[in-house]
Design a protein around this motif. Structure first.
Motif, PDB file in Angstrom:
ATOM      1  N   VAL A 124      14.194  -7.712   4.811  1.00  0.00           N
ATOM      2  CA  VAL A 124      12.752  -7.677   4.587  1.00  0.00           C
ATOM      3  C   VAL A 124      12.150  -6.512   5.357  1.00  0.00           C
ATOM      4  CG1 VAL A 124      10.584  -8.913   4.948  1.00  0.00           C
ATOM      5  CG2 VAL A 124      12.593 -10.159   4.146  1.00  0.00           C
ATOM      6  N   THR A 125      12.649  -6.288   6.564  1.00  0.00           N
ATOM      7  CA  THR A 125      12.156  -5.182   7.385  1.00  0.00           C
ATOM      8  C   THR A 125      12.333  -3.850   6.673  1.00  0.00           C
ATOM      9  OG1 THR A 125      12.701  -6.397   9.411  1.00  0.00           O
ATOM     10  CG2 THR A 125      12.381  -4.023   9.599  1.00  0.00           C
ATOM     11  N   GLU A 126      13.504  -3.668   6.052  1.00  0.00           N
ATOM     12  CA  GLU A 126      13.782  -2.429   5.326  1.00  0.00           C
ATOM     13  C   GLU A 126      12.817  -2.257   4.162  1.00  0.00           C
ATOM     14  OE1 GLU A 126      17.577  -0.198   3.110  1.00  0.00           O
ATOM     15  OE2 GLU A 126      17.760  -2.263   3.847  1.00  0.00           O
ATOM     16  N   LEU A 127      12.555  -3.349   3.441  1.00  0.00           N
ATOM     17  CA  LEU A 127      11.622  -3.279   2.311  1.00  0.00           C
ATOM     18  C   LEU A 127      10.204  -2.964   2.786  1.00  0.00           C
ATOM     19  CD1 LEU A 127      12.773  -6.264   0.044  1.00  0.00           C
ATOM     20  CD2 LEU A 127      13.037  -3.823  -0.401  1.00  0.00           C
ATOM     21  N   LYS A 128       9.781  -3.617   3.847  1.00  0.00           N
ATOM     22  CA  LYS A 128       8.422  -3.405   4.354  1.00  0.00           C
ATOM     23  C   LYS A 128       8.188  -1.953   4.768  1.00  0.00           C
ATOM     24  CE  LYS A 128       7.284  -8.038   6.091  1.00  0.00           C
ATOM     25  NZ  LYS A 128       6.994  -8.844   7.310  1.00  0.00           N
ATOM     26  N   LYS A 129       9.216  -1.309   5.292  1.00  0.00           N
ATOM     27  CA  LYS A 129       9.077   0.057   5.792  1.00  0.00           C
ATOM     28  C   LYS A 129       9.191   1.109   4.689  1.00  0.00           C
ATOM     29  CE  LYS A 129      10.783  -0.791  10.503  1.00  0.00           C
ATOM     30  NZ  LYS A 129      11.853  -0.473  11.482  1.00  0.00           N
ATOM     31  N   LYS A 135       3.411   2.198   3.134  1.00  0.00           N
ATOM     32  CA  LYS A 135       4.586   1.343   3.227  1.00  0.00           C
ATOM     33  C   LYS A 135       4.371   0.104   2.369  1.00  0.00           C
ATOM     34  CE  LYS A 135       5.614   2.782   7.989  1.00  0.00           C
ATOM     35  NZ  LYS A 135       5.722   2.328   9.402  1.00  0.00           N
ATOM     36  N   LEU A 136       5.455  -0.437   1.836  1.00  0.00           N
ATOM     37  CA  LEU A 136       5.340  -1.654   1.022  1.00  0.00           C
ATOM     38  C   LEU A 136       4.687  -2.784   1.814  1.00  0.00           C
ATOM     39  CD1 LEU A 136       8.735  -1.761  -0.937  1.00  0.00           C
ATOM     40  CD2 LEU A 136       6.455  -1.395  -1.891  1.00  0.00           C
ATOM     41  N   GLY A 137       4.977  -2.844   3.111  1.00  0.00           N
ATOM     42  CA  GLY A 137       4.394  -3.886   3.949  1.00  0.00           C
ATOM     43  C   GLY A 137       2.895  -3.769   4.106  1.00  0.00           C
ATOM     44  N   GLU A 138       2.338  -2.598   3.743  1.00  0.00           N
ATOM     45  CA  GLU A 138       0.887  -2.395   3.834  1.00  0.00           C
ATOM     46  C   GLU A 138       0.167  -2.806   2.562  1.00  0.00           C
ATOM     47  OE1 GLU A 138       0.910   1.428   6.890  1.00  0.00           O
ATOM     48  OE2 GLU A 138       0.837   1.773   4.725  1.00  0.00           O
ATOM     49  N   ILE A 139       0.907  -2.945   1.460  1.00  0.00           N
ATOM     50  CA  ILE A 139       0.268  -3.278   0.184  1.00  0.00           C
ATOM     51  C   ILE A 139       0.654  -4.658  -0.338  1.00  0.00           C
ATOM     52  CG2 ILE A 139       0.090  -0.854  -0.467  1.00  0.00           C
ATOM     53  CD1 ILE A 139       2.474  -1.312  -2.358  1.00  0.00           C
ATOM     54  N   TRP A 143       2.160  -4.379 -10.875  1.00  0.00           N
ATOM     55  CA  TRP A 143       2.549  -3.028 -10.467  1.00  0.00           C
ATOM     56  C   TRP A 143       3.549  -3.118  -9.314  1.00  0.00           C
ATOM     57  CZ3 TRP A 143       2.161  -0.314  -5.875  1.00  0.00           C
ATOM     58  CH2 TRP A 143       2.415   1.052  -5.942  1.00  0.00           C
ATOM     59  N   VAL A 144       3.301  -4.056  -8.381  1.00  0.00           N
ATOM     60  CA  VAL A 144       4.226  -4.274  -7.261  1.00  0.00           C
ATOM     61  C   VAL A 144       5.600  -4.683  -7.787  1.00  0.00           C
ATOM     62  CG1 VAL A 144       4.745  -5.741  -5.269  1.00  0.00           C
ATOM     63  CG2 VAL A 144       2.429  -4.866  -5.594  1.00  0.00           C
ATOM     64  N   TYR A 145       5.609  -5.557  -8.789  1.00  0.00           N
ATOM     65  CA  TYR A 145       6.874  -6.022  -9.373  1.00  0.00           C
ATOM     66  C   TYR A 145       7.692  -4.837  -9.902  1.00  0.00           C
ATOM     67  CZ  TYR A 145       9.957  -7.976 -12.969  1.00  0.00           C
ATOM     68  OH  TYR A 145      11.033  -8.270 -13.753  1.00  0.00           O
ATOM     69  N   TYR A 146       7.058  -3.970 -10.676  1.00  0.00           N
ATOM     70  CA  TYR A 146       7.772  -2.814 -11.223  1.00  0.00           C
ATOM     71  C   TYR A 146       8.148  -1.819 -10.120  1.00  0.00           C
ATOM     72  CZ  TYR A 146       6.617  -4.365 -15.970  1.00  0.00           C
ATOM     73  OH  TYR A 146       6.522  -5.082 -17.137  1.00  0.00           O
ATOM     74  N   GLN A 147       7.253  -1.654  -9.149  1.00  0.00           N
ATOM     75  CA  GLN A 147       7.547  -0.741  -8.049  1.00  0.00           C
ATOM     76  C   GLN A 147       8.751  -1.226  -7.244  1.00  0.00           C
ATOM     77  OE1 GLN A 147       7.892   2.137  -6.502  1.00  0.00           O
ATOM     78  NE2 GLN A 147       5.676   2.553  -6.327  1.00  0.00           N
ATOM     79  N   LEU A 148       8.815  -2.534  -6.985  1.00  0.00           N
ATOM     80  CA  LEU A 148       9.950  -3.094  -6.254  1.00  0.00           C
ATOM     81  C   LEU A 148      11.251  -2.893  -7.027  1.00  0.00           C
ATOM     82  CD1 LEU A 148       8.435  -6.406  -4.827  1.00  0.00           C
ATOM     83  CD2 LEU A 148       9.402  -4.525  -3.481  1.00  0.00           C
ATOM     84  N   SER A 149      11.189  -3.035  -8.342  1.00  0.00           N
ATOM     85  CA  SER A 149      12.380  -2.804  -9.165  1.00  0.00           C
ATOM     86  C   SER A 149      12.858  -1.369  -8.992  1.00  0.00           C
ATOM     87  CB  SER A 149      12.062  -3.079 -10.641  1.00  0.00           C
ATOM     88  OG  SER A 149      11.651  -4.418 -10.833  1.00  0.00           O
ATOM     89  N   ASN A 150      11.916  -0.441  -8.953  1.00  0.00           N
ATOM     90  CA  ASN A 150      12.239   0.969  -8.761  1.00  0.00           C
ATOM     91  C   ASN A 150      12.800   1.219  -7.365  1.00  0.00           C
ATOM     92  OD1 ASN A 150      12.055   3.886  -9.400  1.00  0.00           O
ATOM     93  ND2 ASN A 150      10.455   3.864  -7.839  1.00  0.00           N
TER      94      ASN A 150
END
Length: 522
Positions: A125-130, A4-8, A99-106
């Motif tokens: 934020v909850t949706e992004l973290k999950k 999950k994004l919230g884990e990285i 890498w996080v920046y590009y991944q978030l864009s995706n």
């Protein structure tokens, strides 16, 4: 590994600053509309007012807007405070923040795709973290970032070229006509009612934010004009069966005016680049029909876009609501504008179209690169999913462009700056001081160095200073910027590969400078 994004990474939310305490100067507050290059419309927080340092944003920080236009952005401004509905993202251990920046864009693209034709205006934020993503090892992350950085650089190069042309056009207008508010050239002033024959308003009707279907037509939104550039995709779809009156269609060369908008945006204008028979104007947009014997709409556009003129328009606008303001035809008709000879206005139009032609070519190239870049982002984060053949072709295309650009630098030994930048002859032949409008460019100083020193010559900082003083004083009758040129020289020394190298001269026991081969490439 699926995580999950919230884990990285961690998401740090902004603050709900009290608008009643906003100031005209102090610490900038980053709002969603400030998440763009060269943003100027900031609100400020007084340094003496209490604030939590955790809301500070530094240059290079990764931001994600959660409302309006959902997007990622790398902050490039000064130290600032983060507003609500924006989060600052930091990476955890063994995670490359880029890498996080590009991944978030995706991820944002994928979230938007889930909405199909609907416009996604909010994300939590909850949706992004999950949200789950495939996380490769750090070396693989670094390779992905290196590739995407190079692809992004191609897009940025096009953007820089387009911005340069915009700045040249702005400078050309000021040289020909001066500031339209202070009117230093003493042009005749006339009320809008004399130079505009008609303000032709449109018709508003409810529609849907989506692409047009068969038997539908688009009613423009005021956002089609707000940026100063006509945005043909800013419309709402309406069934043709609902149209019961004559419509006003935007045609090539039309000057559109936003008579209703926020206090800052009311009075926005744009020129229409071509005919649109599938779009029509709402009642909040006017088509300004000029008296062609007195005014040229290509000239009038930068007049009405001038910051000082926009302030005057804003003062004339009224409205009981806190956000939306309106300006009446009666009030706008009374406002005076400069009216130089029509022949001079027409000359400016010729320069405008010349520059616009170059901009269109660059914009088409930028759009193609953006499409390929976005495809490459999606390809980079697909993990083990098989890639369709058409996507492979897109990736190969941008990879080819990257490799070509990496190895392709122009030999500028025998080129002048105007030829290299593609500056129109109309400017270089009629404006003897045009070159001083480019002082903010590194290339400005690179060309000065290669034109004033040879490859074999050793010289000092004082020698550079003397050359620059002579160039600015005799060529521009002006003082040269001491601080700026020294910063550029140190930048050239630290570049990889460097444009300048330091040589110790034993005879004089001094460190001198020498041009490298890179000085003659751009």
């Amino acid at each position: 590994m699926i995580q999950k994004l919230g884990e990285i990474c961690d998401f740090h939310s902004g603050n709900a600053w009290k608008s009643s305490k906003f100031k005209d100067k102090g610490i900038p507050i980053i709002r969603i509309n400030n998440m763009k290059p060269n943003a100027t419309d900031f609100k400020y927080w007084d340094w003496d007012e209490p604030y939590d340092p955790k809301f500070f944003v530094e240059e290079g920080d990764i931001l994600v807007s959660l409302s309006g236009t959902i997007k990622t952005y790398k902050w490039v401004g000064e130290k600032a405070l983060l507003n609500q509905r924006i989060v600052r993202v930091t990476a955890k251990e063994n995670i490359n923040i880029d890498w996080v920046y590009y991944q978030l864009s995706n991820v944002i693209v994928r979230i938007s795709d889930k909405g199909k034709n609907a416009v996604i205006k909010n994300v939590s934020v909850t949706e992004l973290k999950k949200y789950k993503v495939d996380v490769p090892d750090l070396p693989t992350q670094n390779k992905i970032v290196s590739l995407l950085d190079k692809a992004s650089a191609l897009v940025q190069k096009r953007e820089k070229s387009i911005a340069l042309l915009d700045e040249l056009l702005r400078a050309q207008f000021l040289k020909m006509f001066g500031d339209p508010v202070f009117n230093p050239k003493g042009w005749e002033m006339m009320p809008i009612s004399k130079v505009i024959n008609e303000m032709k308003g449109g018709w508003s009707i409810g529609g849907e934010n989506r692409s047009l279907k068969e038997n539908e037509i688009g009613v423009l939104k005021i956002s089609a004009v707000t940026s100063g550039i006509f945005k043909e995709n800013e419309f709402k779809a309406v069934s043709k069966d609902k149209i019961k009156r004559q419509l006003v269609f935007p045609k090539k060369g039309d000057l559109l005016f936003s008579r209703a908008n926020t206090k800052e945006m009311v009075g926005s204008t744009c020129l229409v680049p071509k005919d649109y028979d599938y779009l029509f104007l709402p009642d909040k947009l006017w088509k300004l029909i000029p008296n062609k014997d007195l005014i040229n709409t290509v000239f009038l556009k930068p007049v009405l876009s001038n910051k000082g003129v926009r302030m005057e328009i804003s003062k004339l606008a009224t409205g009981t609501g806190g956000s939306m303001k309106n300006i009446s035809k009666a009030k706008l008709n009374k406002m005076e504008v400069i009216v130089p000879p029509i022949e001079l206005q027409n000359q400016f139009e010729s320069i405008y179209h010349n520059i616009q032609g170059q901009k269109e070519s660059l914009t088409q190239s930028k759009t193609a690169l953006e499409h390929l870049f976005n495809s490459l982002i999606q390809e980079s984060f697909k993990g083990k999913i098989e890639t369709p053949k058409e996507e492979v072709k897109k990736k190969d295309s941008i990879m080819s462009e990257i490799k070509k650009q990496e190895g392709e630098k122009v030999d500028i030994t025998n080129l002048d700056l105007a030829t290299y930048l593609g500056i129109p002859d109309e400017i270089t032949s009629t404006q003897e001081k045009w070159i001083f409008d480019l002082m903010s460019l590194d290339e400005f100083y690179q060309f000065l160095l290669k034109d004033n020193f040879t490859k074999e010559e050793l010289f000092t900082l004082q020698d550079i200073e003397e050359k620059l003083h002579h160039f600015f004083y005799h060529g521009g009758d002006m003082d040269f910027p001491n601080a700026s040129w020294q910063q550029i020289i140190f930048k050239f020394l630290e570049a990889k590969p460097p444009l300048l190298e330091q040589i110790f001269e034993e005879e004089t026991a001094t460190v001198k400078l020498k041009l490298t081969d890179e000085t003659f490439k751009a």
